[in-house]
Design an enzyme around this catalytic site. Structure first.
Site, PDB file in Angstrom:
ATOM      1  N   ALA A  66      24.565 -16.878 -44.709  1.00 23.47           N
ATOM      2  CA  ALA A  66      24.420 -17.874 -43.656  1.00 23.47           C
ATOM      3  C   ALA A  66      23.163 -18.682 -43.954  1.00 23.47           C
ATOM      4  O   ALA A  66      22.278 -18.228 -44.679  1.00 23.47           O
ATOM      5  CB  ALA A  66      24.289 -17.178 -42.309  1.00 23.47           C
ATOM      6  N   GLY A 110      26.524 -13.434 -45.358  1.00 18.48           N
ATOM      7  CA  GLY A 110      27.740 -14.116 -44.929  1.00 18.48           C
ATOM      8  C   GLY A 110      28.632 -14.510 -46.102  1.00 18.48           C
ATOM      9  O   GLY A 110      29.852 -14.641 -45.946  1.00 18.48           O
ATOM     10  N   GLU A 113      30.591 -11.480 -46.835  1.00 18.55           N
ATOM     11  CA  GLU A 113      31.513 -11.306 -45.703  1.00 18.55           C
ATOM     12  C   GLU A 113      32.684 -12.280 -45.796  1.00 18.55           C
ATOM     13  O   GLU A 113      33.831 -11.925 -45.522  1.00 18.55           O
ATOM     14  CB  GLU A 113      30.749 -11.499 -44.385  1.00 18.55           C
ATOM     15  CG  GLU A 113      29.746 -10.380 -44.153  1.00 18.55           C
ATOM     16  CD  GLU A 113      28.824 -10.623 -42.965  1.00 18.55           C
ATOM     17  OE1 GLU A 113      28.284 -11.754 -42.842  1.00 18.55           O
ATOM     18  OE2 GLU A 113      28.649  -9.701 -42.160  1.00 18.55           O
ATOM     19  N   GLU A 133      20.829  -8.741 -45.066  1.00 13.91           N
ATOM     20  CA  GLU A 133      20.344  -9.154 -43.744  1.00 13.91           C
ATOM     21  C   GLU A 133      19.142  -8.330 -43.287  1.00 13.91           C
ATOM     22  O   GLU A 133      18.242  -8.840 -42.623  1.00 13.91           O
ATOM     23  CB  GLU A 133      21.464  -9.037 -42.702  1.00 13.91           C
ATOM     24  CG  GLU A 133      22.546 -10.099 -42.828  1.00 13.91           C
ATOM     25  CD  GLU A 133      23.671  -9.761 -43.788  1.00 13.91           C
ATOM     26  OE1 GLU A 133      23.518  -8.825 -44.612  1.00 13.91           O
ATOM     27  OE2 GLU A 133      24.706 -10.444 -43.730  1.00 13.91           O
TER      28      GLU A 133
HETATM   29  N1  CO8 Z   1      19.951 -19.999 -46.394  1.00 17.13           N
HETATM   30  C1  CO8 Z   1      19.307 -21.155 -46.583  1.00 17.13           C
HETATM   31  N2  CO8 Z   1      18.853 -21.558 -47.790  1.00 17.13           N
HETATM   32  C2  CO8 Z   1      19.071 -20.756 -48.836  1.00 17.13           C
HETATM   33  C3  CO8 Z   1      19.732 -19.516 -48.706  1.00 17.13           C
HETATM   34  C4  CO8 Z   1      20.196 -19.151 -47.411  1.00 17.13           C
HETATM   35  N3  CO8 Z   1      20.883 -18.016 -47.199  1.00 17.13           N
HETATM   36  N4  CO8 Z   1      19.793 -18.922 -49.923  1.00 17.13           N
HETATM   37  C5  CO8 Z   1      19.180 -19.751 -50.782  1.00 17.13           C
HETATM   38  N5  CO8 Z   1      18.758 -20.860 -50.132  1.00 17.13           N
HETATM   39  C6  CO8 Z   1      18.042 -22.005 -50.698  1.00 17.13           C
HETATM   40  C7  CO8 Z   1      16.606 -21.649 -51.010  1.00 17.13           C
HETATM   41  O1  CO8 Z   1      15.813 -21.746 -49.859  1.00 17.13           O
HETATM   42  C8  CO8 Z   1      16.264 -22.680 -52.068  1.00 17.13           C
HETATM   43  O2  CO8 Z   1      16.015 -23.897 -51.407  1.00 17.13           O
HETATM   44  P1  CO8 Z   1      14.728 -24.814 -51.825  1.00 17.13           P
HETATM   45  O3  CO8 Z   1      15.030 -25.203 -53.268  1.00 17.13           O
HETATM   46  O4  CO8 Z   1      14.802 -25.951 -50.859  1.00 17.13           O
HETATM   47  O5  CO8 Z   1      13.547 -23.952 -51.703  1.00 17.13           O
HETATM   48  C9  CO8 Z   1      17.557 -22.842 -52.836  1.00 17.13           C
HETATM   49  O6  CO8 Z   1      18.594 -22.345 -51.970  1.00 17.13           O
HETATM   50  C10 CO8 Z   1      17.601 -22.029 -54.119  1.00 17.13           C
HETATM   51  O7  CO8 Z   1      17.302 -20.677 -53.790  1.00 17.13           O
HETATM   52  P2  CO8 Z   1      16.142 -19.834 -54.523  1.00 17.13           P
HETATM   53  O8  CO8 Z   1      15.066 -20.727 -55.005  1.00 17.13           O
HETATM   54  O9  CO8 Z   1      15.752 -18.723 -53.606  1.00 17.13           O
HETATM   55  O10 CO8 Z   1      16.981 -19.282 -55.764  1.00 17.13           O
HETATM   56  P3  CO8 Z   1      16.683 -17.958 -56.603  1.00 17.13           P
HETATM   57  O11 CO8 Z   1      17.597 -18.039 -57.772  1.00 17.13           O
HETATM   58  O12 CO8 Z   1      15.242 -17.777 -56.811  1.00 17.13           O
HETATM   59  O13 CO8 Z   1      17.157 -16.743 -55.633  1.00 17.13           O
HETATM   60  C11 CO8 Z   1      18.627 -15.600 -54.096  1.00 17.13           C
HETATM   61  C12 CO8 Z   1      18.498 -16.586 -55.283  1.00 17.13           C
HETATM   62  C13 CO8 Z   1      18.219 -14.192 -54.519  1.00 17.13           C
HETATM   63  C14 CO8 Z   1      20.099 -15.595 -53.693  1.00 17.13           C
HETATM   64  C15 CO8 Z   1      17.747 -16.068 -52.936  1.00 17.13           C
HETATM   65  O14 CO8 Z   1      18.006 -17.446 -52.685  1.00 17.13           O
HETATM   66  C16 CO8 Z   1      17.973 -15.343 -51.634  1.00 17.13           C
HETATM   67  O15 CO8 Z   1      17.514 -14.227 -51.484  1.00 17.13           O
HETATM   68  N6  CO8 Z   1      18.671 -15.982 -50.656  1.00 17.13           N
HETATM   69  C17 CO8 Z   1      18.890 -15.439 -49.349  1.00 17.13           C
HETATM   70  C18 CO8 Z   1      19.933 -14.341 -49.384  1.00 17.13           C
HETATM   71  C19 CO8 Z   1      20.112 -13.740 -48.001  1.00 17.13           C
HETATM   72  O16 CO8 Z   1      19.236 -13.137 -47.454  1.00 17.13           O
HETATM   73  N7  CO8 Z   1      21.316 -13.921 -47.454  1.00 17.13           N
HETATM   74  C20 CO8 Z   1      21.664 -13.360 -46.194  1.00 17.13           C
HETATM   75  C21 CO8 Z   1      21.498 -14.385 -45.145  1.00 17.13           C
HETATM   76  S1  CO8 Z   1      21.728 -13.683 -43.537  1.00 17.13           S
HETATM   77  C22 CO8 Z   1      23.376 -13.731 -43.318  1.00 17.13           C
HETATM   78  O17 CO8 Z   1      24.131 -14.154 -44.148  1.00 17.13           O
HETATM   79  C23 CO8 Z   1      23.860 -13.231 -42.000  1.00 17.13           C
HETATM   80  C24 CO8 Z   1      25.357 -13.360 -41.968  1.00 17.13           C
HETATM   81  C25 CO8 Z   1      25.804 -13.280 -40.584  1.00 17.13           C
HETATM   82  C26 CO8 Z   1      27.126 -13.973 -40.410  1.00 17.13           C
HETATM   83  C27 CO8 Z   1      27.040 -15.441 -40.586  1.00 17.13           C
HETATM   84  C28 CO8 Z   1      26.477 -16.121 -39.403  1.00 17.13           C
HETATM   85  C29 CO8 Z   1      26.596 -17.626 -39.444  1.00 17.13           C
END
Ligand code: CO8
Length: 259
Positions: A66, A110, A113, A133
């Protein structure tokens, strides 16, 4: 043809290919993206020319969850009154036509999921699955504690959900989360081939087969077997069943009509 801001929809014969397309955010599932996806799925379900739907992301990410930046300031009331997640998110899971998730790169939160809502999950060798999460102070909210546990069992689901650890494609296949691993370069083409193959069969038979497998997650064995038997019996009302079995007996390929 519709165009969307956050997804690309391509029609290849009877197969619709949906690509999640927010490359700058690793396909994070923003409200806009999920709204586009819901709309496209509604439309594709209504389109008789479409027999199966493939959902994929980019080489780097199916979807990294998400959109954290979008949801971080939501209040409990925003989430509760807006029915956050369930209303739009569940759309892939309620498709009656067969769906395939083709996952390369990250399928996190998400994103994992969403992939688990599809009927068939194909993974590129680059795929990484996880429910991180817990690392951001929340828990899965779109099936991560339920579908993942049913797919891979308590031992691994609990470990992934409580630690936020990611599984690679090989581990996901061993654990039973994915049907098959495909080289990343062939992933989308292979998913479309699988979808085309399914489209070659009787559409009502395919829909009944899908419905019956899905009931296995909801019913006791006795009730599930009864449900399966009723649908099995009803296939004898299909012209396609007559055609399929006659073709076998006559040693010729069947010509299914979808009724
Ligand atoms: N949300 C928003 N932005 C994101 C997300 C995200 N989940 N994931 C990555 N991005 C963005 C980063 O902020 C970054 O943006 P910017 O260039 O503007 O800084 C860009 O994408 C590239 O990401 P990274 O620089 O972090 O890329 P890396 O290769 O270094 O890392 C990762 C990749 C490991 C995937 C890392 O981006 C990460 O950890 N992302 C978050 C993963 C996460 O925690 N996901 C779970 C989110 S919570 C969730 O999904 C709850 C679900 C509930 C149901 C849905 C409800 C709507």
């Amino acid at each position: 043809e519709f165009t969307y801001e956050n997804i690309l929809v391509e029609v290849r014969g009877p197969v619709a290919l949906i690509r999640l397309n927010r490359p700058k955010a690793l396909n994070a599932l923003s409200d806009g993206l999920v709204t586009d996806l819901q709309h496209a799925l509604d439309r594709l379900e209504d389109d008789d020319a479409i027999g199966a739907i493939v959902v994929t992301g980019s080489e780097k990410a199916f979807a990294a969850g998400a959109d954290i930046k979008e949801m971080k300031d939501k209040s409990y009331m925003d989430a509760y009154l807006g029915d956050f997640i369930t209303k739009k998110w569940g759309r892939l899971a309620t498709c009656r036509k067969p769906t395939i998730a083709a996952v390369a790169g990250y399928a996190l939160g998400g994103g994992c999921e969403l992939a688990m809502m599809a009927d068939i999950l194909l993974a590129a060798d680059t795929a990484k699955f996880g429910q991180p999460e817990i690392t951001i102070g929340t828990i899965p909210g779109a099936g991560g504690t339920q579908r993942l546990t049913r797919a891979i069992g308590k031992a691994k689901a609990m470990e992934l959900v409580l630690t936020g650890r990611m599984m690679d494609a090989a581990e996901a296949e061993r654990a039973g989360l994915v049907a098959r691993i495909v080289p990343a370069a062939d992933l989308v083409e292979e998913a479309v081939r699988v979808a085309e193959k399914i489209c070659g069969y009787s559409r009502p038979a395919v829909m009944m087969a899908k419905e019956a497998v899905d009931r296995a997650f909801e019913l006791t064995l006795t009730e599930g077997l009864r449900f399966e038997r009723r649908l099995f019996h009803s296939t004898f009302a299909l012209e396609d069943q007559k055609e399929g079995m006659s073709a076998f007996a006559e040693k010729r390929p069947p010509q299914f009509k979808g009724r």
